[in-house]
Scaffold this motif. Structure first.
Motif, PDB file in Angstrom:
ATOM      1  N   LEU A  57       8.278   5.653   1.757  1.00 57.46           N
ATOM      2  CA  LEU A  57       8.982   4.414   2.050  1.00 57.46           C
ATOM      3  C   LEU A  57      10.358   4.401   1.401  1.00 57.46           C
ATOM      4  CD1 LEU A  57       6.095   1.833   1.616  1.00 57.46           C
ATOM      5  CD2 LEU A  57       6.736   3.170   3.619  1.00 57.46           C
ATOM      6  N   CYS A  58      11.369   4.098   2.184  1.00 59.02           N
ATOM      7  CA  CYS A  58      12.712   4.049   1.617  1.00 59.02           C
ATOM      8  C   CYS A  58      13.555   3.023   2.377  1.00 59.02           C
ATOM      9  CB  CYS A  58      13.364   5.415   1.679  1.00 59.02           C
ATOM     10  SG  CYS A  58      13.319   6.182   3.282  1.00 59.02           S
ATOM     11  N   GLU A  94      10.124  -7.329   3.708  1.00 57.13           N
ATOM     12  CA  GLU A  94      11.497  -7.112   4.145  1.00 57.13           C
ATOM     13  C   GLU A  94      11.555  -6.434   5.510  1.00 57.13           C
ATOM     14  OE1 GLU A  94      13.028  -5.203   0.498  1.00 57.13           O
ATOM     15  OE2 GLU A  94      14.094  -7.090   0.169  1.00 57.13           O
ATOM     16  N   LEU A  95      10.574  -5.564   5.787  1.00 60.51           N
ATOM     17  CA  LEU A  95      10.549  -4.872   7.071  1.00 60.51           C
ATOM     18  C   LEU A  95      10.385  -5.864   8.220  1.00 60.51           C
ATOM     19  CD1 LEU A  95      10.460  -2.122   8.564  1.00 60.51           C
ATOM     20  CD2 LEU A  95       7.981  -2.164   8.293  1.00 60.51           C
ATOM     21  N   SER A 133      13.150  -4.277  -2.194  1.00 58.95           N
ATOM     22  CA  SER A 133      12.522  -2.947  -2.292  1.00 58.95           C
ATOM     23  C   SER A 133      13.415  -2.007  -3.111  1.00 58.95           C
ATOM     24  CB  SER A 133      12.300  -2.342  -0.908  1.00 58.95           C
ATOM     25  OG  SER A 133      11.463  -3.156  -0.140  1.00 58.95           O
ATOM     26  N   ARG A 139      -1.730   1.579   3.084  1.00 57.91           N
ATOM     27  CA  ARG A 139      -1.306   2.573   2.095  1.00 57.91           C
ATOM     28  C   ARG A 139      -1.952   3.923   2.417  1.00 57.91           C
ATOM     29  NH1 ARG A 139      -2.383   1.504  -4.165  1.00 57.91           N
ATOM     30  NH2 ARG A 139      -4.500   1.186  -3.387  1.00 57.91           N
ATOM     31  N   PHE A 182       4.440  -3.197  -4.403  1.00 57.28           N
ATOM     32  CA  PHE A 182       5.651  -2.643  -3.801  1.00 57.28           C
ATOM     33  C   PHE A 182       5.519  -2.641  -2.274  1.00 57.28           C
ATOM     34  CE2 PHE A 182       9.520  -0.256  -3.645  1.00 57.28           C
ATOM     35  CZ  PHE A 182       9.418   0.480  -2.487  1.00 57.28           C
ATOM     36  N   LEU A 183       4.339  -2.250  -1.786  1.00 57.10           N
ATOM     37  CA  LEU A 183       4.117  -2.204  -0.338  1.00 57.10           C
ATOM     38  C   LEU A 183       4.279  -3.596   0.271  1.00 57.10           C
ATOM     39  CD1 LEU A 183       3.327  -0.620   2.152  1.00 57.10           C
ATOM     40  CD2 LEU A 183       0.929  -0.791   1.481  1.00 57.10           C
ATOM     41  N   ILE A 234      -0.255   5.425   5.408  1.00 54.54           N
ATOM     42  CA  ILE A 234       1.085   5.897   5.062  1.00 54.54           C
ATOM     43  C   ILE A 234       0.992   7.261   4.398  1.00 54.54           C
ATOM     44  CG2 ILE A 234       3.018   5.503   3.453  1.00 54.54           C
ATOM     45  CD1 ILE A 234       2.690   2.461   4.144  1.00 54.54           C
ATOM     46  N   LYS A 235       0.051   7.405   3.475  1.00 51.44           N
ATOM     47  CA  LYS A 235      -0.118   8.685   2.791  1.00 51.44           C
ATOM     48  C   LYS A 235      -0.623   9.752   3.743  1.00 51.44           C
ATOM     49  CE  LYS A 235      -0.789   6.754  -1.795  1.00 51.44           C
ATOM     50  NZ  LYS A 235      -1.663   6.538  -2.957  1.00 51.44           N
ATOM     51  N   ILE A 267      11.144   5.956   9.614  1.00 49.41           N
ATOM     52  CA  ILE A 267       9.967   5.602   8.803  1.00 49.41           C
ATOM     53  C   ILE A 267       9.575   4.156   9.052  1.00 49.41           C
ATOM     54  CG2 ILE A 267       9.187   5.204   6.431  1.00 49.41           C
ATOM     55  CD1 ILE A 267      10.786   7.719   5.660  1.00 49.41           C
ATOM     56  N   GLU A 268      10.565   3.289   9.167  1.00 50.95           N
ATOM     57  CA  GLU A 268      10.265   1.876   9.457  1.00 50.95           C
ATOM     58  C   GLU A 268       9.525   1.752  10.784  1.00 50.95           C
ATOM     59  OE1 GLU A 268      13.946  -0.240   9.313  1.00 50.95           O
ATOM     60  OE2 GLU A 268      14.316   0.368   7.234  1.00 50.95           O
ATOM     61  N   VAL A 306       5.979   2.861  10.233  1.00 51.32           N
ATOM     62  CA  VAL A 306       5.160   1.870   9.523  1.00 51.32           C
ATOM     63  C   VAL A 306       4.757   0.749  10.476  1.00 51.32           C
ATOM     64  CG1 VAL A 306       5.162   0.125   7.689  1.00 51.32           C
ATOM     65  CG2 VAL A 306       6.096   2.386   7.246  1.00 51.32           C
ATOM     66  N   ALA A 343       6.192  -6.005  -0.878  1.00 53.52           N
ATOM     67  CA  ALA A 343       7.625  -6.320  -0.855  1.00 53.52           C
ATOM     68  C   ALA A 343       8.312  -5.589   0.299  1.00 53.52           C
ATOM     69  CB  ALA A 343       8.278  -5.933  -2.188  1.00 53.52           C
ATOM     70  N   TYR A 344       7.935  -4.328   0.498  1.00 48.53           N
ATOM     71  CA  TYR A 344       8.527  -3.519   1.563  1.00 48.53           C
ATOM     72  C   TYR A 344       8.225  -4.130   2.934  1.00 48.53           C
ATOM     73  CZ  TYR A 344       9.484   0.549   4.543  1.00 48.53           C
ATOM     74  OH  TYR A 344       9.968   1.392   5.522  1.00 48.53           O
ATOM     75  N   ALA A 383      15.177   6.754   7.274  1.00 48.81           N
ATOM     76  CA  ALA A 383      14.589   5.475   6.859  1.00 48.81           C
ATOM     77  C   ALA A 383      14.244   4.628   8.069  1.00 48.81           C
ATOM     78  CB  ALA A 383      15.559   4.717   5.949  1.00 48.81           C
ATOM     79  N   ARG A 436      12.536  -0.274  -6.735  1.00 48.56           N
ATOM     80  CA  ARG A 436      12.613   1.168  -6.986  1.00 48.56           C
ATOM     81  C   ARG A 436      13.399   1.438  -8.281  1.00 48.56           C
ATOM     82  NH1 ARG A 436      11.709   4.680  -2.353  1.00 48.56           N
ATOM     83  NH2 ARG A 436      12.864   6.242  -3.514  1.00 48.56           N
ATOM     84  N   ILE A 446       3.835   6.896  -2.163  1.00 49.43           N
ATOM     85  CA  ILE A 446       4.564   6.207  -1.100  1.00 49.43           C
ATOM     86  C   ILE A 446       6.018   5.933  -1.464  1.00 49.43           C
ATOM     87  CG2 ILE A 446       2.471   5.139  -0.172  1.00 49.43           C
ATOM     88  CD1 ILE A 446       3.378   2.496  -1.339  1.00 49.43           C
ATOM     89  N   LEU A 447       6.366   6.045  -2.749  1.00 41.40           N
ATOM     90  CA  LEU A 447       7.763   5.856  -3.113  1.00 41.40           C
ATOM     91  C   LEU A 447       8.542   7.163  -3.064  1.00 41.40           C
ATOM     92  CD1 LEU A 447       7.868   3.363  -6.093  1.00 41.40           C
ATOM     93  CD2 LEU A 447       8.978   3.147  -3.918  1.00 41.40           C
ATOM     94  N   GLU A 487       1.364  -0.465  -6.788  1.00 42.17           N
ATOM     95  CA  GLU A 487       1.736   0.198  -5.536  1.00 42.17           C
ATOM     96  C   GLU A 487       1.558  -0.768  -4.355  1.00 42.17           C
ATOM     97  OE1 GLU A 487       1.298   4.787  -4.062  1.00 42.17           O
ATOM     98  OE2 GLU A 487      -0.552   3.716  -4.522  1.00 42.17           O
TER      99      GLU A 487
END
Lengths: 45, 194
Positions: free
Chosen positions: B193-194, A41-42, B76, B183, A34-35, B186-187, B128-129, B132, A37-38, B125, B80, B108-109, A31
């Protein structure tokens, strides 16, 4: 140092750092992987 | 030899314009990260290789079918798909002793299907960005610093350690705590996250 050696050293350093990152930061937590990687890119790394 | 690393968007557009080699370059660019991710979940190198192949077969098919809209998050998106392939694998093999579906389906996914994004989904999305980014700003100073240096400035951990006058282990530790903290935030904020 020859350019090729310097490039190889740089590539070696990058691989070492990637291995260190996985071992010390991610520690098998997919997890977090993945975070990472996210976020990469963000923020456009 | 200096190698120019093309962006995902450029490679995708090049592929869609008819250059087949561009998709190979795109796969090679992300091969290690995707494979590492799958191996982390399945803990079996051979199975990981198979799932990797299945993942990119699906990736290429979605791209060919114009079911991927580039939003700067290609990796990302691929992760997925890989994640869902792993879940399918566990369903097929019913290997609950390795990882349960609830473990694999992290909060988070979420469960939003990646291939069915609507315009509204894209707006969500984007929101959400922004959320974050805002959460990153709420991290403790040391953690926020290492996050921005790594993701925004693209520095190595050695460079981060040198610039912040700490050991590389400390820099790595701060990064780990930053990700764990993020994390949690985020939760707590019910973000997906998308």
């Amino acid at each position: 140092m020859k350019q090729m050696d310097k490039d190889c050293a740089t590539l070696g350093d990058a691989n070492d750092e990637e291995a260190l990152f996985l071992a010390e930061v991610i520690q098998g937590d997919s997890e977090l992987f993945f975070l990472d990687a996210y976020l990469s890119e963000l923020f456009g790394r | 030899m200096n190698r120019v690393v093309l962006s995902d968007q450029v490679l995708l557009n090049t592929y869609l314009s008819g250059d087949q080699s561009a998709i190979s370059q795109l796969i090679d660019k992300h091969r290690k990260r995707v494979l590492d991710y799958i191996r982390m979940l399945v803990k079996d190198a051979d199975v990981a290789d198979d799932i990797f192949q299945e993942t990119f077969i699906k990736v290429i098919r979605f791209i060919d079918e114009k079911r991927y809209t580039d939003n700067g998050k290609f990796l990302s998106w691929v992760l997925r798909i890989a994640h869902n392939q792993v879940i399918d694998y566990f369903r097929q093999t019913k290997q609950q002793n390795k990882i349960t579906e609830s473990d694999a389906g992290y909060d988070i996914l979420g469960t939003m299907k990646f291939s069915e994004r609507t315009v509204e989904d894209n707006l969500v999305a984007g929101q959400i960005e922004d959320d974050v980014r805002r959460l990153v700003e709420t991290l403790p100073d040391e953690q926020r610093e290492v996050v921005m240096m790594r993701y925004y400035s693209g520095l190595s951990f050695k460079e981060i350690a040198d610039l912040t006058n700490v050991s590389i282990n400390t820099a790595l530790g701060r990064m780990r705590y930053a990700l764990i903290n993020l994390r949690k935030k985020i939760k707590e904020n019910d973000l997906v996250l998308c």
